[in-house]
Scaffold this motif. Structure first.
Motif, mmCIF file in Angstrom:
data_model
loop_
_atom_site.group_PDB
_atom_site.id
_atom_site.type_symbol
_atom_site.label_atom_id
_atom_site.label_comp_id
_atom_site.label_asym_id
_atom_site.label_seq_id
_atom_site.Cartn_x
_atom_site.Cartn_y
_atom_site.Cartn_z
ATOM 1 N N ARG A 65 52.462 35.012 45.433
ATOM 2 C CA ARG A 65 51.956 34.353 46.184
ATOM 3 C C ARG A 65 50.257 34.688 45.979
ATOM 4 O O ARG A 65 49.756 33.752 45.381
ATOM 5 C CB ARG A 65 51.808 34.287 47.527
ATOM 6 N N ARG A 66 50.171 35.475 44.936
ATOM 7 C CA ARG A 66 48.913 36.250 44.722
ATOM 8 C C ARG A 66 48.783 35.803 42.939
ATOM 9 O O ARG A 66 47.219 34.589 43.274
ATOM 10 C CB ARG A 66 49.114 37.597 44.032
ATOM 11 N N ILE A 67 50.001 35.297 42.291
ATOM 12 C CA ILE A 67 49.352 34.410 40.970
ATOM 13 C C ILE A 67 49.825 33.185 41.411
ATOM 14 O O ILE A 67 48.973 32.390 40.508
ATOM 15 C CB ILE A 67 51.246 34.510 40.542
ATOM 16 N N VAL A 109 56.874 42.866 32.444
ATOM 17 C CA VAL A 109 55.635 42.357 32.021
ATOM 18 C C VAL A 109 54.900 42.989 31.875
ATOM 19 O O VAL A 109 54.073 44.107 32.271
ATOM 20 C CB VAL A 109 54.453 41.040 32.820
ATOM 21 N N PRO A 110 54.319 42.669 30.378
ATOM 22 C CA PRO A 110 52.538 43.461 29.863
ATOM 23 C C PRO A 110 51.873 43.719 31.564
ATOM 24 O O PRO A 110 51.221 42.808 31.408
ATOM 25 C CB PRO A 110 52.383 43.287 28.791
ATOM 26 N N PHE A 111 51.159 45.522 31.218
ATOM 27 C CA PHE A 111 49.617 45.141 32.305
ATOM 28 C C PHE A 111 48.893 44.578 31.442
ATOM 29 O O PHE A 111 48.446 43.824 32.722
ATOM 30 C CB PHE A 111 49.682 46.938 32.212
ATOM 31 N N TRP A 112 48.277 44.168 30.732
ATOM 32 C CA TRP A 112 47.134 43.418 30.870
ATOM 33 C C TRP A 112 47.599 41.583 31.402
ATOM 34 O O TRP A 112 46.427 41.508 31.687
ATOM 35 C CB TRP A 112 46.849 43.761 29.260
ATOM 36 N N MET A 113 48.702 41.776 31.154
ATOM 37 C CA MET A 113 49.141 40.351 31.471
ATOM 38 C C MET A 113 48.978 40.377 33.412
ATOM 39 O O MET A 113 48.863 39.303 33.575
ATOM 40 C CB MET A 113 50.164 39.805 30.936
ATOM 41 N N ARG A 114 49.742 40.656 33.875
ATOM 42 C CA ARG A 114 49.518 41.112 35.073
ATOM 43 C C ARG A 114 48.644 41.745 35.782
ATOM 44 O O ARG A 114 47.661 40.510 36.712
ATOM 45 C CB ARG A 114 50.047 42.451 35.619
ATOM 46 N N PHE A 115 47.268 42.235 35.105
ATOM 47 C CA PHE A 115 46.133 42.254 35.526
ATOM 48 C C PHE A 115 45.408 41.089 35.729
ATOM 49 O O PHE A 115 44.684 41.352 36.111
ATOM 50 C CB PHE A 115 45.492 43.592 34.527
ATOM 51 N N ALA A 116 45.444 40.692 33.876
ATOM 52 C CA ALA A 116 44.928 38.956 34.300
ATOM 53 C C ALA A 116 45.307 38.159 35.370
ATOM 54 O O ALA A 116 44.511 37.566 35.603
ATOM 55 C CB ALA A 116 45.164 38.694 32.472
ATOM 56 N N VAL A 162 41.629 38.733 36.345
ATOM 57 C CA VAL A 162 40.605 37.666 35.698
ATOM 58 C C VAL A 162 40.808 36.418 36.171
ATOM 59 O O VAL A 162 39.910 35.285 36.152
ATOM 60 C CB VAL A 162 40.842 38.054 34.300
ATOM 61 N N VAL A 163 42.063 35.705 35.858
ATOM 62 C CA VAL A 163 42.773 34.431 36.306
ATOM 63 C C VAL A 163 41.559 34.361 37.614
ATOM 64 O O VAL A 163 40.720 33.148 37.192
ATOM 65 C CB VAL A 163 43.470 33.983 36.878
#
Length: 126
Positions: free
Chosen positions: A48-50, A98-105, A109-110
């Motif tokens: 849902r957040r994605i 999933v790598p942390f930076w992708m989850r963070f983004a 970021v998105v």
């Protein structure tokens, strides 16, 4: 698609999360005329957040776009719905890999890019 060996027919519908209402109305009417519908989509707070940026696009009155999730059949249907995706637990377990930076983004970021675009669009229209 049809099979020469069996009396089955498969119809594939191209789907996107955001589109014009007429597209979704046609797809839903055709899909629910079938015996079985194989759907995808994970029910999860993470998912849902994605997908929250889709809802922001829906807020734009200029684009006249709608969300796929807003459309349901207008007539009763006897179609069997089969959920062909991961369970919530499976998805959230895999999400941790999933790598942390992708989850963070995806969480920070998105959405910031989406808010910036929304703000700039409203500023241009003002």
């Amino acid at each position: 698609m049809t099979s020469a060996n069996q009396d089955h027919r498969v119809t594939l519908f191209p789907m996107i999360h955001i589109g014009e209402a007429a597209f979704y109305e046609k797809v839903v009417a055709e899909a629910f005329a079938h015996d079985t519908i194989l759907t995808e989509g994970v029910k999860s707070p993470v998912a849902r957040r994605i997908k929250r940026t889709y809802r922001w696009v829906r807020a734009s009155t200029r684009l006249s776009l709608r969300l796929q999730s807003e459309f349901r059949p207008k007539e009763p249907s006897s179609a069997t719905i089969v959920r062909g995706d991961l369970s919530t637990a499976e998805f959230e377990h895999l999400w941790r890999d999933v790598p942390f930076w992708m989850r963070f983004a995806s969480f920070f970021v998105v959405p910031m890019i989406g808010l910036k675009r929304l703000y700039l669009r409203h500023a241009r229209n003002a």
